[in-house]
Design a protein around this motif. Structure first.
Motif, mmCIF file in Angstrom:
data_model
loop_
_atom_site.group_PDB
_atom_site.id
_atom_site.type_symbol
_atom_site.label_atom_id
_atom_site.label_comp_id
_atom_site.label_asym_id
_atom_site.label_seq_id
_atom_site.Cartn_x
_atom_site.Cartn_y
_atom_site.Cartn_z
ATOM 1 N N ARG A 27 2.184 12.005 -24.467
ATOM 2 C CA ARG A 27 0.099 12.459 -24.249
ATOM 3 C C ARG A 27 0.021 12.537 -23.230
ATOM 4 O O ARG A 27 -1.043 13.321 -23.820
ATOM 5 N N ASP A 28 0.316 12.529 -22.046
ATOM 6 C CA ASP A 28 -0.276 12.749 -20.926
ATOM 7 C C ASP A 28 0.525 13.592 -19.562
ATOM 8 O O ASP A 28 0.741 13.230 -18.680
ATOM 9 N N ASP A 29 0.977 14.121 -20.828
ATOM 10 C CA ASP A 29 1.595 15.155 -19.833
ATOM 11 C C ASP A 29 1.422 16.400 -19.852
ATOM 12 O O ASP A 29 1.482 16.923 -20.998
ATOM 13 N N PRO A 30 0.428 17.456 -18.767
ATOM 14 C CA PRO A 30 0.298 18.461 -19.371
ATOM 15 C C PRO A 30 1.250 19.510 -19.628
ATOM 16 O O PRO A 30 0.465 20.492 -20.028
ATOM 17 N N ALA A 31 1.681 19.486 -18.942
ATOM 18 C CA ALA A 31 3.516 20.036 -19.005
ATOM 19 C C ALA A 31 4.242 20.191 -20.491
ATOM 20 O O ALA A 31 5.088 21.319 -21.017
ATOM 21 N N TRP A 32 4.227 19.453 -21.087
ATOM 22 C CA TRP A 32 5.044 19.146 -22.894
ATOM 23 C C TRP A 32 4.242 19.909 -23.163
ATOM 24 O O TRP A 32 2.814 19.957 -23.182
ATOM 25 N N GLN A 142 6.294 22.987 -14.615
ATOM 26 C CA GLN A 142 6.060 24.068 -15.766
ATOM 27 C C GLN A 142 6.493 23.664 -16.535
ATOM 28 O O GLN A 142 7.799 23.258 -16.875
ATOM 29 N N SER A 143 5.505 23.981 -18.260
ATOM 30 C CA SER A 143 5.780 23.956 -19.646
ATOM 31 C C SER A 143 7.245 24.794 -19.723
ATOM 32 O O SER A 143 7.340 26.401 -19.581
ATOM 33 N N ASN A 281 6.025 29.627 -27.290
ATOM 34 C CA ASN A 281 5.603 28.095 -27.401
ATOM 35 C C ASN A 281 3.470 28.299 -26.756
ATOM 36 O O ASN A 281 2.971 27.334 -27.342
ATOM 37 N N GLU A 282 3.426 29.616 -26.415
ATOM 38 C CA GLU A 282 2.093 29.906 -25.947
ATOM 39 C C GLU A 282 1.339 29.961 -27.060
ATOM 40 O O GLU A 282 -0.308 29.282 -26.730
ATOM 41 N N LEU A 283 1.946 30.389 -28.242
ATOM 42 C CA LEU A 283 0.974 30.814 -29.639
ATOM 43 C C LEU A 283 0.582 29.541 -30.258
ATOM 44 O O LEU A 283 0.243 29.700 -31.313
ATOM 45 N N THR A 284 2.150 27.889 -30.179
ATOM 46 C CA THR A 284 1.773 26.761 -30.892
ATOM 47 C C THR A 284 1.345 25.412 -30.042
ATOM 48 O O THR A 284 1.365 24.559 -30.736
ATOM 49 N N ARG A 285 0.688 25.950 -29.115
ATOM 50 C CA ARG A 285 0.675 24.822 -28.095
ATOM 51 C C ARG A 285 -0.481 24.070 -28.989
ATOM 52 O O ARG A 285 -0.698 22.906 -28.523
ATOM 53 N N ASP A 286 -2.042 24.874 -29.485
ATOM 54 C CA ASP A 286 -3.165 23.901 -30.121
ATOM 55 C C ASP A 286 -2.599 23.769 -31.011
ATOM 56 O O ASP A 286 -3.661 23.155 -31.264
ATOM 57 N N LEU A 287 -1.190 24.313 -31.784
ATOM 58 C CA LEU A 287 -1.440 23.759 -33.244
ATOM 59 C C LEU A 287 -0.648 22.408 -33.639
ATOM 60 O O LEU A 287 -0.641 21.347 -34.664
ATOM 61 N N ASN A 288 -0.495 21.447 -32.042
ATOM 62 C CA ASN A 288 -0.167 20.174 -32.374
ATOM 63 C C ASN A 288 1.054 19.602 -33.226
ATOM 64 O O ASN A 288 0.861 18.726 -33.437
ATOM 65 N N GLY A 289 1.520 20.609 -33.339
ATOM 66 C CA GLY A 289 3.099 20.712 -34.110
ATOM 67 C C GLY A 289 2.590 20.751 -35.610
ATOM 68 O O GLY A 289 3.713 20.995 -36.125
ATOM 69 N N GLU A 290 1.688 21.016 -36.020
ATOM 70 C CA GLU A 290 1.651 21.050 -37.349
ATOM 71 C C GLU A 290 1.387 22.349 -38.071
ATOM 72 O O GLU A 290 0.153 23.203 -37.098
ATOM 73 N N LEU A 291 1.939 22.748 -38.553
ATOM 74 C CA LEU A 291 1.672 23.907 -39.384
ATOM 75 C C LEU A 291 0.390 23.942 -40.477
ATOM 76 O O LEU A 291 0.289 24.859 -41.094
ATOM 77 N N PHE A 292 0.567 22.689 -41.353
ATOM 78 C CA PHE A 292 0.029 22.999 -42.839
ATOM 79 C C PHE A 292 -1.854 21.993 -42.098
ATOM 80 O O PHE A 292 -1.757 20.771 -41.060
ATOM 81 N N PRO A 293 -2.735 21.929 -42.936
ATOM 82 C CA PRO A 293 -3.362 23.513 -43.758
ATOM 83 C C PRO A 293 -4.014 24.458 -42.688
ATOM 84 O O PRO A 293 -3.173 25.446 -43.430
#
Length: 386
Positions: A27-32, A142-143, A281-293
């Motif tokens: 949760r506190d790792d900016p590269a993850w 580096q991510s 990963n650049e396209l999904t980073r802000d999804l926080n792992g969730e595809l739905f809804p």
């Protein structure tokens, strides 16, 4: 610090906790980069992942005072036993919040492997060498790119503290892909482009099953003498092709073909391939792992015409019969340059990553270094006698 208890993953709720633990760890790792939860659930589900047709696995959670503080898998793969040596068991999917939990989890995995008749433990491998092998030991700032792992620096000391030693290091290389090929590389590419016996073509998505089978069969052939090699089964080839199809862009995936004869009208046969994908990963980073809804719709839109700064070459290979020849290197460099041109010109990428590459694979390391690539991540696979 109170004691840790280890319990097996049994229920759907257990699996959810197993997957979700990563969010507490990083949760506190900016590269993850948060993985897509649906992908992780699919990886560990015997009903979805054909890897389970030749392997068995156990999953465990570590708990302290009712809170999940760690997870691990242990697995016995029949193909690993055949290709990496009898008695070789593996563990992976490893995450822990502290050293006490790490020690208890590793000990539990080892105990299960011994009960399965294993005499050597190797890890972390999650779940297969084709998924996310190795522990990140350098490049934490580096991510990771798509299909590569990210770990806490503390893990190395915890694992080595339980008696594990290096089996092999796996390297990824990063390169600025904007400059055109120069020097020896440019000359080899130009000579190959003038040779009528060499043909470089993009994959045909209208015949994707055919071309994905060509690529993955070439992979099985090209990598068959490599350390850690385990063949992909037909079911795994089909499964991988289905998963990869949404992120396959024809200009970024090329097959090199050689003429089967010198006479006019001779046919061509596949000889090498290079599979390149945008760094999703650049396209999904802000999804926080969730595809739905809504994440699924966002991702589909972004994948229509991806513009990622980075691209990755997770798989590349030349037919084994050409290994050690000048032609093998020439084909590899031609594939790199053809894809580089389109990655920059059509997809606006600026950097590429090759990997992973075995630390002692001098041929592939030389090919990666020729355009100026340097190591950006090192992953280590450990082993220990049981």
């Amino acid at each position: 610090m109170s004691g840790v208890t280890i319990r097996p993953v049994v229920t759907k709720a257990d699996r959810k906790q197993f997957v979700n633990l990563a969010w507490d760890v990083y949760r506190d790792d900016p590269a993850w980069v948060p993985p897509l939860k649906d992908e992780v659930h699919g990886l560990i589900d015997p009903k979805k992942n054909p890897w389970f047709e030749h392997a068995r696995a156990m999953l465990w959670l570590a708990e302290r005072d009712g809170r999940v503080v760690g997870r691990i898998s242990a697995q016995v793969d029949q193909l690993v036993l055949e290709h990496m040596g009898a008695g070789t068991g593996q563990w992976g999917m490893f995450e822990a919040l502290d050293g006490e939990a790490a020690n208890a989890l590793i000990a539990t995995a080892e105990e299960w492997l011994r009960a399965q008749g294993m005499t050597r433990a190797m890890g972390p491998i999650s779940l297969s060498i084709w998924d996310e092998p190795g522990l990140l030991i350098s490049g934490f700032d580096q991510s990771p790119m798509i299909m590569m792992g990210h770990h806490r620096p503390a893990y190395q000391g915890w694992i080595e503290g339980t008696g594990y030693a290096k089996a092999k290091d796996l390297l990824t290389y990063e390169v600025d892909i904007r400059p055109e090929a120069q020097g020896v590389m440019a000359r080899l590419v130009a000579a190959g482009e003038k040779n009528p016996r060499i043909r470089i073509r993009a994959v045909d998505k209208s015949n994707f099953e055919r071309d994905s089978a060509i690529i993955l069969n070439l992979l099985n052939d090209a990598w068959s003498d490599n350390w850690g090699y385990v063949p992909l089964t037909p079911a795994e080839i089909a499964y991988a092709g289905k998963k990869l199809k949404p992120i396959i862009y024809p200009e970024l995936v090329r097959i090199a073909e050689l003429a089967t004869g010198s006479e006019p009208g001779a046919g061509f046969e596949p000889a090498a391939f290079m599979l390149t994908i945008p760094d999703v990963n650049e396209l999904t980073r802000d999804l926080n792992g969730e595809l739905f809804p809504f994440g699924f719709v966002k991702l589909l839109w972004r994948l229509r015409k991806p513009r990622t700064k980075r691209i990755r070459v997770p798989l590349m290979g030349v037919a084994k019969k050409l290994h050690g020849t000048r032609l093998a290197g020439q084909l590899a460099l031609m594939l790199i340059e053809h894809i580089r041109r389109d990655a920059v010109g059509k997809y606006e990428a600026t950097h590429g990553e090759f990997g992973w590459i075995l630390e002692d694979n001098q041929g592939m390391m030389s090919i990666a270094e020729l355009p100026g690539a340097t190591v950006n991540h090192t992953y280590r696979v450990y082993e220990k006698a049981l």
